[in-house]
Design a protein around this motif. Structure first.
Motif, short mmCIF file in Angstrom:
data_model
loop_
_atom_site.label_atom_id
_atom_site.label_comp_id
_atom_site.label_asym_id
_atom_site.label_seq_id
_atom_site.Cartn_x
_atom_site.Cartn_y
_atom_site.Cartn_z
N ALA A 449 -40.06 -1.26 27.11
CA ALA A 449 -39.95 -1.46 25.65
C ALA A 449 -40.76 -2.69 25.23
N ARG A 451 -43.43 -3.92 27.20
CA ARG A 451 -44.83 -3.69 27.56
C ARG A 451 -45.54 -2.77 26.56
N TYR A 452 -44.84 -1.73 26.11
CA TYR A 452 -45.50 -0.76 25.22
C TYR A 452 -45.13 -1.00 23.75
N ILE A 476 -45.75 1.61 20.69
CA ILE A 476 -46.87 2.57 20.55
C ILE A 476 -46.43 4.02 20.57
N ILE A 478 -45.03 7.70 22.42
CA ILE A 478 -45.62 8.57 23.46
C ILE A 478 -45.91 9.94 22.85
N TYR A 491 -47.08 8.24 37.29
CA TYR A 491 -47.69 8.76 36.06
C TYR A 491 -47.75 7.66 35.00
N VAL A 493 -49.41 6.95 31.12
CA VAL A 493 -50.09 7.62 30.00
C VAL A 493 -51.50 7.07 29.86
N HIS A 497 -54.49 1.11 32.26
CA HIS A 497 -53.75 -0.13 32.54
C HIS A 497 -53.54 -0.33 34.03
N GLY A 507 -41.70 2.95 37.42
CA GLY A 507 -40.48 2.47 36.77
C GLY A 507 -39.56 3.59 36.32
N ALA A 509 -39.76 6.72 37.07
CA ALA A 509 -39.42 7.62 38.20
C ALA A 509 -38.19 7.08 38.92
N PHE A 534 -35.06 5.51 24.52
CA PHE A 534 -34.60 5.97 25.84
C PHE A 534 -33.08 5.82 25.88
P1 ADP Z 1 -45.30 1.91 34.19
O1 ADP Z 1 -45.00 1.05 35.31
O2 ADP Z 1 -46.72 2.32 34.09
O3 ADP Z 1 -44.74 1.43 32.93
P2 ADP Z 1 -43.28 3.84 33.97
O4 ADP Z 1 -42.87 4.88 34.93
O5 ADP Z 1 -42.28 2.84 33.62
O6 ADP Z 1 -44.59 3.22 34.55
O7 ADP Z 1 -43.77 4.54 32.64
C1 ADP Z 1 -44.64 5.63 32.74
C2 ADP Z 1 -45.49 5.74 31.54
O8 ADP Z 1 -44.70 6.05 30.39
C3 ADP Z 1 -46.13 4.44 31.18
O9 ADP Z 1 -47.38 4.31 31.79
C4 ADP Z 1 -46.25 4.51 29.68
O10 ADP Z 1 -47.47 5.07 29.33
C5 ADP Z 1 -45.13 5.42 29.25
N1 ADP Z 1 -44.00 4.64 28.68
C6 ADP Z 1 -42.87 4.23 29.31
N2 ADP Z 1 -42.04 3.62 28.48
C7 ADP Z 1 -42.66 3.59 27.27
C8 ADP Z 1 -42.30 3.09 25.98
N3 ADP Z 1 -41.16 2.46 25.78
N4 ADP Z 1 -43.17 3.26 25.00
C9 ADP Z 1 -44.33 3.91 25.17
N5 ADP Z 1 -44.73 4.42 26.36
C10 ADP Z 1 -43.91 4.25 27.40
#
Ligand code: ADP
Length: 540
Positions: A449, A451-452, A476, A478, A491, A493, A497, A507, A509, A534
């Protein structure tokens, strides 16, 4: 059977009739010879000394005897006179009756006369110094038989008719009860076989006993077949036994469904598939993989004598796990490769003494950053793998307190991005779990929450008595298409990065794996550009 009885009785009576006719004819023949012998002896008494041994005497004597042939001979066999032949005759000393009369005083013989050509019975007696022989015609044995033949044939014809009638009646009488018993015997399981004839009772008893045994054997076989079918049909694997012509001899429900087997025609359409034709035609034990709908099956074909056994095993999960394992290894090596290459490159430069001052400093901090990243990656992989083997017991965790603590730890990060945090956390809500697992879930959701999110963005965390943790952000968001995939391992998105800021795509997963393990419901809703929500429902 009727035919056989008829033939046998016919043959027996025919043989009987023929033997009887022959024996009767023979007896009749012997009797007639004996009678003729007696007559001849009586006739001989007509001869006395008044009869002269010449042609006249012979004729006279013949007349007295009613026409019998009379021959006078000297003791040397030479003929003095013969009532039937006037010419001179050769000596008769060698004739059987003459030789016997010379020896014993009288003699008999039956033969066809050489001079008259008819069958005669001769009687010769020695009378003083001459031999008197008289002969009368008599029938031969074949003559008698020949005369009786038409009568015999009539009798034989009558015998055949009588035999037919008798056989019909007899077989009706004998066979009917047996046929009745056979009909009863054919109805296995019906009433016991009964008969009013005591001679057939032992047979009826044996048949009843055999029927009983057959019945119980059939019952046993049916039960075995039922159990075998049950066993086969309860197997999740498909199994089919096929003969060398491709005909299905045995098939269980699972295989019947996969191979489109139709019981009425006995044909399995699925066996005509190219892959299966090649498999069954090869004559060698083989293994191929084939998809049926969304499931993948391993088809193993083994030959057993003239038959082939096709075993169809659902390997969807195994193959998926295999693929997933390979994919995991590929991802791990790929993720490790980037920081390692960077560390190695800068370490070599430092080692060669090619960097100095600020550049040396920068290289060292890159090495430290990449090492951190590598160790975070390794930590995440270990975490992820550990969840599967985690057999540790659960205990009551104060989830409210844990969430608050986690949020406190993230405060520097919130500040860094100038985020506004809205919390609604009820105190003292207990979740049966383990602290570190719960911390991993909260930590991952909150760090995502952050990071994105955008600068000056907002995060809200809610956890109330319904034991539902909600982490929402106005970041941002999804894409709808990505939503189902974000829980997959590695995976991300935004591929760019690539772990920057700590994201390796592990994370969520990990969160998903923990939720699955504890039976918690994990959900996400998101609108691209607006933010994501979430939620984890800890009620299980
Ligand atoms: P990462 O370590 O890349 O964050 P995660 O498994 O936690 O890996 O998340 C997978 C992908 O889901 C992320 O790369 C991101 O693109 C998307 N994502 C996860 N949480 C969020 C969120 N809160 N807002 C937007 N995109 C998210």
């Amino acid at each position: 059977m009727r035919k056989r009885i008829l033939i046998i009785s016919l043959v027996i009576t025919l043989i009987g009739m023929v033997v009887f006719s022959i024996v009767s004819a023979d007896i009749y023949y012997r009797n007639s010879l004996n009678a003729t012998e007696a007559h001849l002896k009586v006739y001989m008494n007509f001869y006395d000394s008044s009869v002269s041994p010449d042609a006249e005497g012979a004729s006279l004597l013949s007349q007295r005897m009613g026409g019998a042939r009379v021959t006078f001979m000297r003791l040397d066999g030479s003929v003095l006179a013969d009532s039937s032949i006037n010419e001179e005759l050769l000596p008769h000393g060698d004739r059987e009756e003459v030789a016997e009369a010379l020896k014993n005083g009288e003699g008999f013989a039956v033969r066809i006369s050489a001079s008259l050509g008819e069958n005669l019975m001769y009687y010769c007696r020695r009378c003083d110094d001459i031999l008197v022989r008289i002969a009368v015609p008599t029938s031969s044995a074949w003559g008698i038989f020949g005369r009786a033949l038409p009568t015999i044939v009539w009798f034989l014809a009558l015998d055949v008719l009588a035999c037919l009638l008798f056989t019909y009646l007899a077989t009706e009488f004998i066979i009917k009860p047996v046929e009745k018993m056979t009909r009863q015997a054919a109805l296995i399981g019906a009433k016991p076989i009964e008969t009013e004839f005591k001679e057939l009772q032992p047979l009826a008893d044996i048949m009843n006993e055999m029927n009983g045994r057959i019945e119980s054997k059939i019952g046993q076989i049916e039960e075995d077949a039922r159990l075998n079918k049950l066993l086969l049909n309860s197997m999740e694997h498909g199994i089919a036994i096929i003969d060398k012509n491709g005909a299905v001899l045995l098939i269980n429900d699972a295989a019947a469904k996969l191979l489109d087997y139709r019981e009425d025609t006995g044909e399995a359409e699925g066996l005509k598939a190219e892959q299966l034709c090649a498999l069954t035609a090869s004559g060698e034990p083989q293994l191929v993989y084939k998809n049926y709908g969304k499931r993948e099956y391993a088809l193993r074909y083994t030959l057993a004598g003239d038959f082939g056994v096709l075993l169809m095993t659902d390997v969807t999960e195994i193959r998926r796990a295999e693929r997933s394992k390979n994919e995991f290894i590929d991802n791990v090596t790929h993720e490790m490769n980037t920081p390692l290459t960077s560390i190695k490159g800068f370490a070599e430069l430092l080692n060669a003494g090619k960097l100095s001052g600020a550049k040396q400093q920068e290289a060292c901090s890159i090495i430290i950053r990449q090492s951190d990243k590598l160790s975070r990656l390794i930590r995440s992989i270990i975490d992820y793998s550990e969840i599967d083997n985690d057999e540790l017991p659960v205990y009551d965790v104060d989830a409210s307190e844990l969430i608050k603590e986690t949020l406190q730890n993230f405060e520097p990060k919130f500040a860094e991005k100038k985020l506004r945090i809205v919390t609604e956390i009820e105190d003292g809500i207990i979740v049966a779990s383990r602290r570190e697992r719960l911390a991993e879930i909260v930590g991952n959701l909150v760090s995502n929450a952050i990071r994105y999110n955008r600068e000056n963005g907002e995060i809200s965390v809610s956890f109330k008595a319904d034991k539902k943790l909600i982490v929402a952000d106005k970041g941002i968001g999804i894409d709808k298409e990505q939503l189902t995939r974000i829980f997959d391992r590695f995976y991300t998105v935004d591929k760019s990065h690539g772990g920057e800021g700590g994201g390796f795509g592990l994370g969520l997963a990990i969160v998903k794996k923990i939720c699955n393990r504890f039976g918690w419901k994990l959900a996400v809703t998101s609108v691209k550009g607006e933010g994501s929500v979430f939620s984890v429902d800890f009620n299980n």
